[in-house]
Design a protein around this motif. Structure first.
Motif, PDB file in Angstrom:
ATOM      1  N   ILE A 151     -12.681  42.594  -9.001  1.00 57.06           N
ATOM      2  CA  ILE A 151     -14.056  42.757  -9.465  1.00 57.06           C
ATOM      3  C   ILE A 151     -15.037  42.006  -8.556  1.00 57.06           C
ATOM      4  O   ILE A 151     -16.177  42.435  -8.352  1.00 57.06           O
ATOM      5  CB  ILE A 151     -14.200  42.264 -10.928  1.00 57.06           C
ATOM      6  N   ALA A 152     -14.600  40.902  -7.996  1.00 51.85           N
ATOM      7  CA  ALA A 152     -15.500  40.066  -7.195  1.00 51.85           C
ATOM      8  C   ALA A 152     -15.816  40.691  -5.841  1.00 51.85           C
ATOM      9  O   ALA A 152     -16.799  40.300  -5.196  1.00 51.85           O
ATOM     10  CB  ALA A 152     -14.886  38.678  -6.990  1.00 51.85           C
ATOM     11  N   TYR A 153     -15.018  41.655  -5.410  1.00 54.01           N
ATOM     12  CA  TYR A 153     -15.255  42.263  -4.103  1.00 54.01           C
ATOM     13  C   TYR A 153     -16.465  43.196  -4.169  1.00 54.01           C
ATOM     14  O   TYR A 153     -16.555  44.057  -5.064  1.00 54.01           O
ATOM     15  CB  TYR A 153     -14.037  43.068  -3.663  1.00 54.01           C
ATOM     16  N   PRO A 154     -17.410  43.088  -3.238  1.00 54.79           N
ATOM     17  CA  PRO A 154     -18.559  44.008  -3.236  1.00 54.79           C
ATOM     18  C   PRO A 154     -18.143  45.449  -2.959  1.00 54.79           C
ATOM     19  O   PRO A 154     -18.841  46.387  -3.377  1.00 54.79           O
ATOM     20  CB  PRO A 154     -19.454  43.454  -2.117  1.00 54.79           C
ATOM     21  N   GLN A 155     -17.016  45.643  -2.290  1.00 48.51           N
ATOM     22  CA  GLN A 155     -16.549  47.002  -2.013  1.00 48.51           C
ATOM     23  C   GLN A 155     -16.235  47.769  -3.305  1.00 48.51           C
ATOM     24  O   GLN A 155     -16.447  48.989  -3.378  1.00 48.51           O
ATOM     25  CB  GLN A 155     -15.295  46.961  -1.129  1.00 48.51           C
ATOM     26  N   THR A 156     -15.756  47.036  -4.314  1.00 50.62           N
ATOM     27  CA  THR A 156     -15.460  47.686  -5.594  1.00 50.62           C
ATOM     28  C   THR A 156     -16.725  48.282  -6.199  1.00 50.62           C
ATOM     29  O   THR A 156     -16.732  49.431  -6.665  1.00 50.62           O
ATOM     30  CB  THR A 156     -14.840  46.672  -6.577  1.00 50.62           C
ATOM     31  N   TRP A 157     -17.813  47.522  -6.187  1.00 44.68           N
ATOM     32  CA  TRP A 157     -19.080  48.000  -6.734  1.00 44.68           C
ATOM     33  C   TRP A 157     -19.691  49.082  -5.851  1.00 44.68           C
ATOM     34  O   TRP A 157     -20.389  49.969  -6.355  1.00 44.68           O
ATOM     35  CB  TRP A 157     -20.037  46.826  -6.904  1.00 44.68           C
ATOM     36  N   PHE A 158     -19.412  49.024  -4.551  1.00 43.97           N
ATOM     37  CA  PHE A 158     -19.896  50.083  -3.658  1.00 43.97           C
ATOM     38  C   PHE A 158     -19.229  51.411  -4.008  1.00 43.97           C
ATOM     39  O   PHE A 158     -19.902  52.449  -4.133  1.00 43.97           O
ATOM     40  CB  PHE A 158     -19.603  49.720  -2.200  1.00 43.97           C
ATOM     41  N   PHE A 159     -17.902  51.397  -4.172  1.00 44.78           N
ATOM     42  CA  PHE A 159     -17.188  52.625  -4.531  1.00 44.78           C
ATOM     43  C   PHE A 159     -17.643  53.125  -5.905  1.00 44.78           C
ATOM     44  O   PHE A 159     -17.746  54.341  -6.121  1.00 44.78           O
ATOM     45  CB  PHE A 159     -15.678  52.379  -4.541  1.00 44.78           C
ATOM     46  N   LEU A 160     -17.932  52.203  -6.832  1.00 49.36           N
ATOM     47  CA  LEU A 160     -18.406  52.606  -8.154  1.00 49.36           C
ATOM     48  C   LEU A 160     -19.771  53.282  -8.057  1.00 49.36           C
ATOM     49  O   LEU A 160     -20.023  54.306  -8.709  1.00 49.36           O
ATOM     50  CB  LEU A 160     -18.488  51.384  -9.068  1.00 49.36           C
ATOM     51  N   THR A 161     -20.650  52.757  -7.229  1.00 46.73           N
ATOM     52  CA  THR A 161     -21.981  53.348  -7.039  1.00 46.73           C
ATOM     53  C   THR A 161     -21.885  54.729  -6.395  1.00 46.73           C
ATOM     54  O   THR A 161     -22.551  55.689  -6.818  1.00 46.73           O
ATOM     55  CB  THR A 161     -22.850  52.427  -6.169  1.00 46.73           C
ATOM     56  N   VAL A 162     -21.046  54.823  -5.375  1.00 38.26           N
ATOM     57  CA  VAL A 162     -20.871  56.114  -4.694  1.00 38.26           C
ATOM     58  C   VAL A 162     -20.336  57.160  -5.661  1.00 38.26           C
ATOM     59  O   VAL A 162     -20.826  58.311  -5.691  1.00 38.26           O
ATOM     60  CB  VAL A 162     -19.924  55.957  -3.485  1.00 38.26           C
ATOM     61  N   SER A 163     -19.347  56.808  -6.464  1.00 39.68           N
ATOM     62  CA  SER A 163     -18.779  57.778  -7.404  1.00 39.68           C
ATOM     63  C   SER A 163     -19.803  58.216  -8.438  1.00 39.68           C
ATOM     64  O   SER A 163     -19.862  59.404  -8.801  1.00 39.68           O
ATOM     65  CB  SER A 163     -17.551  57.177  -8.098  1.00 39.68           C
ATOM     66  N   ALA A 164     -20.647  57.287  -8.924  1.00 38.63           N
ATOM     67  CA  ALA A 164     -21.667  57.646  -9.908  1.00 38.63           C
ATOM     68  C   ALA A 164     -22.682  58.623  -9.308  1.00 38.63           C
ATOM     69  O   ALA A 164     -23.045  59.635  -9.936  1.00 38.63           O
ATOM     70  CB  ALA A 164     -22.373  56.385 -10.405  1.00 38.63           C
TER      71      ALA A 164
END
Length: 277
Positions: A151-164
Protein backbone atom coordinates in the motif's frame (compact mmCIF):
# COMPACT_ATOMS: atom_id res chain seq x y z
CA UNK A 1 -26.80 -8.80 -9.78
CA UNK A 2 -25.27 -10.89 -7.00
CA UNK A 3 -24.12 -13.52 -9.49
CA UNK A 4 -22.58 -10.80 -11.69
CA UNK A 5 -20.66 -9.37 -8.71
CA UNK A 6 -19.42 -12.82 -7.72
CA UNK A 7 -18.38 -13.51 -11.30
CA UNK A 8 -16.43 -10.27 -11.63
CA UNK A 9 -14.67 -10.90 -8.32
CA UNK A 10 -13.71 -14.38 -9.51
CA UNK A 11 -12.49 -12.91 -12.80
CA UNK A 12 -10.42 -10.37 -10.87
CA UNK A 13 -8.83 -13.14 -8.80
CA UNK A 14 -8.13 -15.17 -11.95
CA UNK A 15 -5.95 -12.38 -13.32
CA UNK A 16 -3.77 -12.65 -10.19
CA UNK A 17 -2.91 -16.32 -10.68
CA UNK A 18 -3.07 -16.77 -14.46
CA UNK A 19 -1.82 -14.88 -17.53
CA UNK A 20 -4.26 -12.65 -19.39
CA UNK A 21 -3.70 -14.70 -22.53
CA UNK A 22 -5.49 -17.54 -20.70
CA UNK A 23 -8.10 -15.65 -18.65
CA UNK A 24 -9.42 -13.21 -21.27
CA UNK A 25 -10.30 -15.67 -24.07
CA UNK A 26 -12.01 -17.98 -21.56
CA UNK A 27 -14.57 -15.21 -21.09
CA UNK A 28 -16.28 -16.81 -24.09
CA UNK A 29 -17.54 -19.52 -21.71
CA UNK A 30 -20.00 -16.98 -20.29
CA UNK A 31 -21.47 -16.65 -23.79
CA UNK A 32 -21.95 -20.42 -23.98
CA UNK A 33 -23.60 -20.57 -20.56
CA UNK A 34 -25.92 -17.69 -21.50
CA UNK A 35 -26.95 -19.41 -24.73
CA UNK A 36 -27.61 -22.77 -23.02
CA UNK A 37 -29.56 -21.24 -20.12
CA UNK A 38 -31.61 -19.13 -22.55
CA UNK A 39 -32.46 -22.32 -24.44
CA UNK A 40 -33.81 -24.12 -21.35
CA UNK A 41 -35.13 -21.25 -19.20
CA UNK A 42 -36.28 -18.62 -21.72
CA UNK A 43 -37.38 -20.97 -24.52
CA UNK A 44 -34.92 -19.32 -26.91
CA UNK A 45 -34.25 -22.20 -29.26
CA UNK A 46 -30.56 -22.90 -29.84
CA UNK A 47 -30.19 -23.57 -33.56
CA UNK A 48 -27.71 -25.99 -35.09
CA UNK A 49 -25.35 -23.16 -35.98
CA UNK A 50 -25.59 -21.96 -32.39
CA UNK A 51 -24.57 -25.41 -31.17
CA UNK A 52 -21.65 -25.30 -33.60
CA UNK A 53 -20.64 -21.93 -32.15
CA UNK A 54 -20.74 -23.34 -28.59
CA UNK A 55 -18.66 -26.36 -29.60
CA UNK A 56 -16.12 -24.09 -31.32
CA UNK A 57 -15.76 -21.97 -28.16
CA UNK A 58 -15.30 -25.09 -26.02
CA UNK A 59 -12.70 -26.62 -28.36
CA UNK A 60 -10.78 -23.34 -28.58
CA UNK A 61 -10.85 -22.95 -24.79
CA UNK A 62 -9.48 -26.47 -24.27
CA UNK A 63 -6.65 -25.84 -26.73
CA UNK A 64 -5.69 -22.59 -24.97
CA UNK A 65 -5.79 -24.21 -21.53
CA UNK A 66 -3.58 -27.09 -22.67
CA UNK A 67 -0.96 -24.80 -24.22
CA UNK A 68 -1.23 -21.87 -21.79
CA UNK A 69 2.14 -20.48 -20.62
CA UNK A 70 3.34 -20.75 -17.05
CA UNK A 71 3.43 -17.25 -15.63
CA UNK A 72 5.95 -16.10 -13.03
CA UNK A 73 4.02 -14.03 -10.48
CA UNK A 74 5.85 -10.77 -9.60
CA UNK A 75 6.98 -10.50 -5.98
CA UNK A 76 6.35 -6.75 -5.59
CA UNK A 77 4.63 -3.78 -7.17
CA UNK A 78 8.08 -2.38 -7.95
CA UNK A 79 8.74 -5.42 -10.14
CA UNK A 80 5.46 -4.81 -11.97
CA UNK A 81 6.46 -1.17 -12.39
CA UNK A 82 9.74 -2.28 -13.98
CA UNK A 83 7.76 -4.39 -16.44
CA UNK A 84 5.47 -1.45 -17.22
CA UNK A 85 8.40 0.90 -17.87
CA UNK A 86 10.34 -1.38 -20.20
CA UNK A 87 10.87 0.18 -23.67
CA UNK A 88 8.58 -2.26 -25.53
CA UNK A 89 5.57 -1.59 -23.30
CA UNK A 90 6.27 2.15 -23.16
CA UNK A 91 6.17 2.20 -26.96
CA UNK A 92 2.84 0.30 -26.88
CA UNK A 93 1.47 2.70 -24.25
CA UNK A 94 2.45 5.82 -26.18
CA UNK A 95 1.08 4.43 -29.44
CA UNK A 96 -2.19 3.39 -27.74
CA UNK A 97 -2.73 6.72 -25.98
CA UNK A 98 -1.99 8.61 -29.19
CA UNK A 99 -4.50 6.49 -31.10
CA UNK A 100 -7.15 6.93 -28.39
CA UNK A 101 -6.70 10.71 -28.42
CA UNK A 102 -6.95 10.74 -32.22
CA UNK A 103 -10.16 8.69 -32.08
CA UNK A 104 -11.71 10.90 -29.39
CA UNK A 105 -10.69 14.31 -30.74
CA UNK A 106 -10.79 13.78 -34.50
CA UNK A 107 -12.72 10.69 -35.56
CA UNK A 108 -15.45 10.50 -32.89
CA UNK A 109 -17.09 13.89 -33.71
CA UNK A 110 -17.04 13.10 -37.45
CA UNK A 111 -17.64 9.36 -37.73
CA UNK A 112 -18.79 8.20 -34.30
CA UNK A 113 -22.46 8.05 -35.26
CA UNK A 114 -21.84 6.13 -38.48
CA UNK A 115 -18.91 3.80 -37.75
CA UNK A 116 -18.99 1.67 -34.60
CA UNK A 117 -15.27 0.90 -34.86
CA UNK A 118 -14.57 4.41 -33.52
CA UNK A 119 -16.34 3.76 -30.21
CA UNK A 120 -15.20 0.15 -29.98
CA UNK A 121 -11.62 1.11 -30.81
CA UNK A 122 -11.56 3.50 -27.84
CA UNK A 123 -13.13 0.87 -25.56
CA UNK A 124 -10.76 -1.90 -26.63
CA UNK A 125 -7.60 0.17 -26.45
CA UNK A 126 -8.47 1.46 -22.99
CA UNK A 127 -9.57 -2.03 -22.00
CA UNK A 128 -6.09 -3.41 -22.61
CA UNK A 129 -4.76 -0.91 -20.05
CA UNK A 130 -7.60 -1.82 -17.69
CA UNK A 131 -6.63 -5.48 -17.61
CA UNK A 132 -2.90 -4.95 -16.98
CA UNK A 133 -3.65 -2.34 -14.31
CA UNK A 134 -6.19 -4.55 -12.55
CA UNK A 135 -3.73 -7.43 -12.69
CA UNK A 136 -1.12 -5.21 -10.98
CA UNK A 137 -3.65 -4.15 -8.30
CA UNK A 138 -4.68 -7.76 -7.71
CA UNK A 139 -1.08 -8.86 -7.21
CA UNK A 140 -0.52 -5.92 -4.83
CA UNK A 141 -3.57 -6.94 -2.77
CA UNK A 142 -2.46 -10.58 -2.69
CA UNK A 143 1.04 -9.64 -1.51
CA UNK A 144 -0.38 -7.29 1.12
CA UNK A 145 -2.65 -10.03 2.48
CA UNK A 146 0.38 -12.33 2.59
CA UNK A 147 2.15 -9.86 4.86
CA UNK A 148 4.23 -7.95 2.30
CA UNK A 149 2.68 -4.48 2.45
CA UNK A 150 2.34 -2.85 -0.98
CA UNK A 151 0.00 0.00 0.00
CA UNK A 152 2.87 2.38 0.76
CA UNK A 153 4.26 2.16 -2.77
CA UNK A 154 3.15 5.07 -5.01
CA UNK A 155 3.08 2.66 -7.95
CA UNK A 156 0.12 0.86 -6.36
CA UNK A 157 -1.92 4.07 -6.32
CA UNK A 158 -0.77 4.89 -9.85
CA UNK A 159 -2.10 1.56 -11.17
CA UNK A 160 -5.33 2.13 -9.20
CA UNK A 161 -5.78 5.58 -10.79
CA UNK A 162 -5.07 4.27 -14.27
CA UNK A 163 -7.57 1.43 -13.88
CA UNK A 164 -10.29 3.81 -12.63
CA UNK A 165 -9.77 6.21 -15.57
CA UNK A 166 -9.72 3.35 -18.08
CA UNK A 167 -12.85 1.68 -16.68
CA UNK A 168 -14.85 4.93 -16.73
CA UNK A 169 -13.73 5.74 -20.29
CA UNK A 170 -14.36 2.20 -21.43
CA UNK A 171 -17.90 2.05 -20.03
CA UNK A 172 -18.74 5.51 -21.39
CA UNK A 173 -17.89 4.72 -25.00
CA UNK A 174 -19.24 1.18 -24.83
CA UNK A 175 -22.61 2.58 -23.75
CA UNK A 176 -22.47 5.05 -26.63
CA UNK A 177 -21.82 2.20 -29.05
CA UNK A 178 -24.72 0.16 -27.66
CA UNK A 179 -27.04 3.20 -27.82
CA UNK A 180 -26.11 3.93 -31.43
CA UNK A 181 -25.67 0.51 -33.04
CA UNK A 182 -27.23 -2.95 -32.91
CA UNK A 183 -26.05 -4.83 -29.82
CA UNK A 184 -26.00 -8.10 -31.80
CA UNK A 185 -23.21 -6.62 -33.92
CA UNK A 186 -21.47 -4.56 -31.25
CA UNK A 187 -21.00 -7.45 -28.79
CA UNK A 188 -18.98 -9.88 -30.96
CA UNK A 189 -16.89 -7.15 -32.58
CA UNK A 190 -16.08 -5.63 -29.19
CA UNK A 191 -15.19 -9.05 -27.77
CA UNK A 192 -12.79 -9.73 -30.65
CA UNK A 193 -11.09 -6.32 -30.47
CA UNK A 194 -10.90 -6.20 -26.67
CA UNK A 195 -9.54 -9.75 -26.33
CA UNK A 196 -6.97 -9.29 -29.08
CA UNK A 197 -5.58 -6.02 -27.71
CA UNK A 198 -5.57 -7.36 -24.14
CA UNK A 199 -3.52 -10.38 -25.19
CA UNK A 200 -1.09 -8.14 -27.08
CA UNK A 201 -0.66 -5.76 -24.13
CA UNK A 202 -0.20 -8.61 -21.66
CA UNK A 203 2.25 -10.44 -23.92
CA UNK A 204 4.36 -7.28 -24.24
CA UNK A 205 4.31 -6.31 -20.56
CA UNK A 206 4.42 -9.69 -18.80
CA UNK A 207 6.19 -11.60 -21.61
CA UNK A 208 3.57 -14.37 -21.53
CA UNK A 209 5.09 -16.16 -24.52
CA UNK A 210 8.66 -15.99 -23.25
CA UNK A 211 10.18 -19.48 -23.09
CA UNK A 212 7.44 -21.13 -25.16
CA UNK A 213 8.21 -22.96 -28.39
CA UNK A 214 6.67 -22.06 -31.73
CA UNK A 215 4.28 -25.04 -31.60
CA UNK A 216 2.68 -23.95 -28.33
CA UNK A 217 2.32 -20.36 -29.50
CA UNK A 218 0.77 -21.47 -32.80
CA UNK A 219 -1.64 -23.75 -30.91
CA UNK A 220 -2.71 -20.89 -28.62
CA UNK A 221 -3.31 -18.63 -31.63
CA UNK A 222 -5.38 -21.34 -33.34
CA UNK A 223 -7.41 -21.87 -30.16
CA UNK A 224 -7.97 -18.13 -29.88
CA UNK A 225 -9.15 -17.91 -33.51
CA UNK A 226 -11.47 -20.87 -32.90
CA UNK A 227 -13.04 -19.11 -29.90
CA UNK A 228 -13.51 -15.92 -31.89
CA UNK A 229 -15.14 -17.87 -34.72
CA UNK A 230 -17.52 -19.60 -32.31
CA UNK A 231 -18.42 -16.29 -30.70
CA UNK A 232 -19.21 -14.72 -34.07
CA UNK A 233 -21.35 -17.72 -35.06
CA UNK A 234 -23.33 -17.55 -31.80
CA UNK A 235 -24.08 -13.86 -32.16
CA UNK A 236 -24.90 -14.15 -35.85
CA UNK A 237 -27.35 -16.96 -35.00
CA UNK A 238 -29.04 -14.83 -32.33
CA UNK A 239 -29.31 -11.91 -34.72
CA UNK A 240 -30.92 -14.16 -37.35
CA UNK A 241 -33.40 -15.49 -34.78
CA UNK A 242 -34.37 -11.95 -33.77
CA UNK A 243 -34.91 -11.02 -37.43
CA UNK A 244 -37.10 -14.11 -37.99
CA UNK A 245 -39.21 -13.26 -34.95
CA UNK A 246 -39.70 -9.71 -36.14
CA UNK A 247 -40.77 -10.91 -39.59
CA UNK A 248 -43.21 -13.43 -38.13
CA UNK A 249 -45.00 -10.88 -35.98
CA UNK A 250 -46.65 -7.97 -37.81
CA UNK A 251 -49.38 -5.67 -36.82
CA UNK A 252 -51.78 -4.00 -39.21
CA UNK A 253 -54.24 -1.26 -38.39
CA UNK A 254 -57.21 0.04 -40.35
CA UNK A 255 -56.65 2.06 -43.49
CA UNK A 256 -58.07 5.21 -41.92
CA UNK A 257 -55.75 6.22 -39.08
CA UNK A 258 -58.34 8.70 -37.82
CA UNK A 259 -60.80 5.97 -36.89
CA UNK A 260 -61.35 5.02 -33.29
CA UNK A 261 -59.77 2.01 -31.66
CA UNK A 262 -62.99 0.04 -32.13
CA UNK A 263 -62.57 0.27 -35.92
CA UNK A 264 -58.96 -0.85 -36.02
CA UNK A 265 -58.01 -4.37 -36.97
CA UNK A 266 -55.07 -6.24 -35.50
CA UNK A 267 -53.75 -9.06 -37.57
CA UNK A 268 -51.10 -11.46 -36.31
CA UNK A 269 -49.24 -13.24 -39.04
CA UNK A 270 -47.10 -16.19 -38.01
CA UNK A 271 -46.06 -18.44 -40.85
CA UNK A 272 -49.20 -19.30 -42.78
CA UNK A 273 -51.61 -18.92 -39.86
CA UNK A 274 -53.80 -15.82 -39.81
CA UNK A 275 -55.74 -14.55 -36.84
CA UNK A 276 -57.95 -11.48 -37.13
CA UNK A 277 -59.28 -9.62 -34.13
Amino acid sequence: MVSMIVGEVANFVAYIYAPAILVTPLGAISIIVSAVLAHFLLNERLQKMGVLGCVSCIVGSIVIVIHAPQEQTPTSVQEIWDLATQPAFLFYAVATISLVLALILHFEPRYGQTNMLVYLGICSLMGSFTVVSIKAIGIAIKLTLDGVNQIAYPQTWFFLTVSAICVITQLNYLNRALDTFNAAIVSPVYYVMFTTLTIIASAIMFKDWSGQDATSIASEICGFITILSGTMILHMTRKQEESDMQRSLKFYVGEDSMKGLEDEHLILIHGSDFLEQ
